[in-house]
Every structure is written in C-alpha cells, then in structure tokens.
Design a protein around this motif. Structure first.
Motif, PDB file in Angstrom:
ATOM      1  N   ASP A  31      18.786 -32.990  52.594  1.00  0.00           N
ATOM      2  CA  ASP A  31      18.492 -34.096  53.555  1.00  0.00           C
ATOM      3  C   ASP A  31      17.992 -35.299  53.076  1.00  0.00           C
ATOM      4  OD1 ASP A  31      15.375 -32.123  54.593  1.00  0.00           O
ATOM      5  OD2 ASP A  31      16.001 -32.982  52.665  1.00  0.00           O
ATOM      6  N   TYR A  32      17.997 -35.216  51.729  1.00  0.00           N
ATOM      7  CA  TYR A  32      17.413 -36.565  50.856  1.00  0.00           C
ATOM      8  C   TYR A  32      18.014 -36.494  49.762  1.00  0.00           C
ATOM      9  CZ  TYR A  32      13.955 -39.391  48.662  1.00  0.00           C
ATOM     10  OH  TYR A  32      12.981 -40.313  48.222  1.00  0.00           O
ATOM     11  N   ILE A  34      18.482 -38.698  45.729  1.00  0.00           N
ATOM     12  CA  ILE A  34      17.871 -39.710  45.092  1.00  0.00           C
ATOM     13  C   ILE A  34      18.898 -39.927  43.779  1.00  0.00           C
ATOM     14  CG2 ILE A  34      15.970 -40.369  43.587  1.00  0.00           C
ATOM     15  CD1 ILE A  34      14.390 -37.872  45.055  1.00  0.00           C
ATOM     16  N   TYR A  36      18.470 -41.166  39.807  1.00  0.00           N
ATOM     17  CA  TYR A  36      17.650 -41.761  38.574  1.00  0.00           C
ATOM     18  C   TYR A  36      18.714 -41.991  37.553  1.00  0.00           C
ATOM     19  CZ  TYR A  36      13.821 -38.925  40.720  1.00  0.00           C
ATOM     20  OH  TYR A  36      12.810 -38.631  41.573  1.00  0.00           O
ATOM     21  N   PHE A  89      21.726 -39.434  37.029  1.00  0.00           N
ATOM     22  CA  PHE A  89      21.651 -38.215  37.728  1.00  0.00           C
ATOM     23  C   PHE A  89      21.504 -38.446  39.118  1.00  0.00           C
ATOM     24  CE2 PHE A  89      21.132 -35.288  34.300  1.00  0.00           C
ATOM     25  CZ  PHE A  89      20.293 -36.202  33.251  1.00  0.00           C
ATOM     26  N   ASN A  93      17.480 -33.012  47.860  1.00  0.00           N
ATOM     27  CA  ASN A  93      16.430 -32.385  48.277  1.00  0.00           C
ATOM     28  C   ASN A  93      16.805 -31.013  49.194  1.00  0.00           C
ATOM     29  OD1 ASN A  93      13.327 -32.619  48.637  1.00  0.00           O
ATOM     30  ND2 ASN A  93      13.993 -32.180  50.296  1.00  0.00           N
ATOM     31  N   ARG A  95      14.954 -28.210  51.373  1.00  0.00           N
ATOM     32  CA  ARG A  95      13.727 -27.635  52.029  1.00  0.00           C
ATOM     33  C   ARG A  95      13.594 -26.102  51.456  1.00  0.00           C
ATOM     34  NH1 ARG A  95      11.112 -30.750  57.073  1.00  0.00           N
ATOM     35  NH2 ARG A  95      12.279 -32.684  56.602  1.00  0.00           N
ATOM     36  N   LEU A 102       8.294 -29.564  51.367  1.00  0.00           N
ATOM     37  CA  LEU A 102       8.728 -30.724  50.464  1.00  0.00           C
ATOM     38  C   LEU A 102       9.590 -29.953  49.705  1.00  0.00           C
ATOM     39  CD1 LEU A 102       5.073 -31.032  48.601  1.00  0.00           C
ATOM     40  CD2 LEU A 102       6.640 -32.794  49.787  1.00  0.00           C
ATOM     41  N   GLY A 103       9.845 -28.892  49.511  1.00  0.00           N
ATOM     42  CA  GLY A 103      11.380 -28.294  49.021  1.00  0.00           C
ATOM     43  C   GLY A 103      11.431 -28.790  47.421  1.00  0.00           C
ATOM     44  N   ARG A 104      12.521 -28.174  47.266  1.00  0.00           N
ATOM     45  CA  ARG A 104      13.052 -28.617  45.675  1.00  0.00           C
ATOM     46  C   ARG A 104      14.058 -29.654  45.568  1.00  0.00           C
ATOM     47  NH1 ARG A 104      14.449 -22.404  43.967  1.00  0.00           N
ATOM     48  NH2 ARG A 104      15.345 -23.516  42.471  1.00  0.00           N
ATOM     49  N   LEU A 105      13.920 -30.114  44.422  1.00  0.00           N
ATOM     50  CA  LEU A 105      15.064 -30.879  44.024  1.00  0.00           C
ATOM     51  C   LEU A 105      15.928 -30.441  43.114  1.00  0.00           C
ATOM     52  CD1 LEU A 105      12.823 -34.297  43.269  1.00  0.00           C
ATOM     53  CD2 LEU A 105      14.503 -34.059  45.005  1.00  0.00           C
ATOM     54  N   TYR A 106      17.082 -30.552  43.339  1.00  0.00           N
ATOM     55  CA  TYR A 106      18.347 -30.170  42.455  1.00  0.00           C
ATOM     56  C   TYR A 106      18.902 -31.149  41.824  1.00  0.00           C
ATOM     57  CZ  TYR A 106      17.749 -25.543  44.725  1.00  0.00           C
ATOM     58  OH  TYR A 106      17.402 -24.290  45.198  1.00  0.00           O
ATOM     59  N   PHE A 107      19.242 -31.268  40.524  1.00  0.00           N
ATOM     60  CA  PHE A 107      19.827 -32.257  39.847  1.00  0.00           C
ATOM     61  C   PHE A 107      20.958 -31.789  39.307  1.00  0.00           C
ATOM     62  CE2 PHE A 107      16.485 -35.507  38.862  1.00  0.00           C
ATOM     63  CZ  PHE A 107      15.413 -34.747  39.465  1.00  0.00           C
ATOM     64  N   GLY A 108      22.068 -32.666  39.132  1.00  0.00           N
ATOM     65  CA  GLY A 108      23.448 -32.545  38.540  1.00  0.00           C
ATOM     66  C   GLY A 108      23.367 -32.701  37.092  1.00  0.00           C
ATOM     67  N   ARG A 109      24.574 -32.628  36.367  1.00  0.00           N
ATOM     68  CA  ARG A 109      24.768 -32.811  34.746  1.00  0.00           C
ATOM     69  C   ARG A 109      24.152 -34.091  34.323  1.00  0.00           C
ATOM     70  NH1 ARG A 109      29.818 -31.063  33.008  1.00  0.00           N
ATOM     71  NH2 ARG A 109      29.045 -31.743  31.218  1.00  0.00           N
TER      72      ARG A 109
END
Lengths: 117, 112
Positions: A31-32, A34, A36, A89, A93, A95, A102-109
C-alpha cells in the motif's frame, strides 16, 4: 523470497538526458512505495514516495509512477546529472498477515545508474 | 540535529566471537529495522521492532539477536552461529506505515 524486483540491474545515461528506472512488485496488498538512492558505502537516502491510492507523484526533478494493474513502479529523473550516479532501490510496504500498523519494508536488488558527462 | 546513528562504522570480528552493532535514533520513531546488504544485492530484513519490548524476525534472523529496551535504541548482536557475517549492516527507523524509513550510515562488519 523478495516480492520486489527490478527490470534492469544497470543503466547508463548521458548528462542532461532523462532516466527511467523500473521496478516490479508482486504483492497486490502493498500500500505504500518508496524510492531510495544509495551512494557507495553510505546508507540509502529517501527520494520520493507514493501511496497506493495515487498513480503519480512529482518532486524536484523526479517523478514516480505507479501502475497497480500490472504492479509496476517507475522513477523518472529529469535532466540527469553526474551527482545522480548511484544505486536506486524501490521498496514496498506490506502490513503483513498480523495486520500490523507499520508493516515491513521489502527492497529490490537495485539499479546502478551511471551518468556520463 | 535529529537522525539515526550507527556505530562503529567498521568492525572486525574473529571467528567464534559475538559482536554488537549499535543503532540509536532521536527521531521519536516507534519502528526500527535491521537490514543486511551484500555486494551487488538489495537489503534483506533481519529483525524489526514496532514498539519497545517487542520485535519480530525478518527473513534472515538466524544467527542474529536484538533487543528493544528503549525507544531510541535497537542494538543488533551478530552471534557465532551466523555462518557468513561479513556484510554491510543498515539500521533504519520510521514513524508510521505511510512514511519513509530513515537510514543510518551503516556498519561494515568483516570476519577475520
């Protein structure tokens, strides 16, 4: 495994050109989002974010586009400068099953952007 | 100035030793995270905490431990059970679900 990935690991552009960095995500519940920027040996820096109820958001020289139909996110950098050279990156997000606030933030490579003078 | 601080910047560990990485924030953020980054890779979640005295395992928690006794602090211990600990470790904090995470400058851990 990771639910966020990137189409291209490297991108080279000439100074002054526009750059487009792509990102695919697999979790429709996210749902969110970002973007970076990470310079070598440093922590990631926030560029821009977007919520799932939007499809476009603009910042200074940057635009993020969100296509929920195909689960695709892109970052557009206008008039790319040598100082934009870095790894970019996207993060999503989620949940999670516990319905956490707050949930977790998953990042790509990440995508390595190189800007040539 | 408000921010998130990791220390030390570089850390060397002998095999079989535990080491603790520090992460402190004065942003009044509830949530804190630890990520591991290997060369050419993205960030993988080790542990996260949404409130004091509570934390959850991430995707690669084996060989790591954390504590969250204070809102400002979220130290990470890399134990001897972690088989390949050499990596760049990043700590982050965030205020809410629809806000960005702020990152520290990282700790580079090397096993010698």
């Amino acid at each position: 495994g990771e639910s966020v990935g990137l189409h291209l690991p490297t991108l080279s552009v000439q100074e002054g050109d526009n750059s487009i960095i792509n990102c695919a995500y697999s979790n429709s519940a996210s749902d969110y989002f970002i973007w970076y920027k990470q310079e070598s040996g440093k922590g990631p820096q926030f560029i821009i974010d977007i919520r799932s109820n939007m499809d476009k958001r603009q910042g200074q020289r940057v635009t993020v586009l969100l296509n929920k139909t195909v689960k695709h996110l892109s970052l557009q950098i206008a008039a790319t400068q040598p100082g934009d050279s870095a790894v970019y990156f996207c993060a999503e997000n989620n949940r999670g099953d516990r319905g956490s606030t707050l949930g977790r933030l998953y990042f790509g490579r990440g995508t390595q952007l190189t800007v040539w003078p | 100035d408000g921010g998130i601080t990791q220390s030390p910047k570089y850390l060397f560990r002998k095999e079989g030793q535990n080491v603790t990485l520090s992460c402190e924030q004065n942003l009044n953020h509830d949530a804190m995270y630890w990520y591991r980054q290997d060369p050419g890779q993205g960030l993988r979640l080790i542990y996260y905490s949404q409130i004091v005295n509570d934390f959850q395992k991430g995707d690669i928690a084996e060989g790591y431990s954390v504590s969250r006794e204070k809102k400002e602090s979220f130290p990470l211990t890399v134990t001897s059970a972690q088989k390949n600990p050499t990596a760049f470790y990043l700590c982050a904090s965030r205020k809410g679900w629809n806000t960005e995470a702020f990152f520290g400058q990282g700790t580079r851990l090397t096993v010698v």
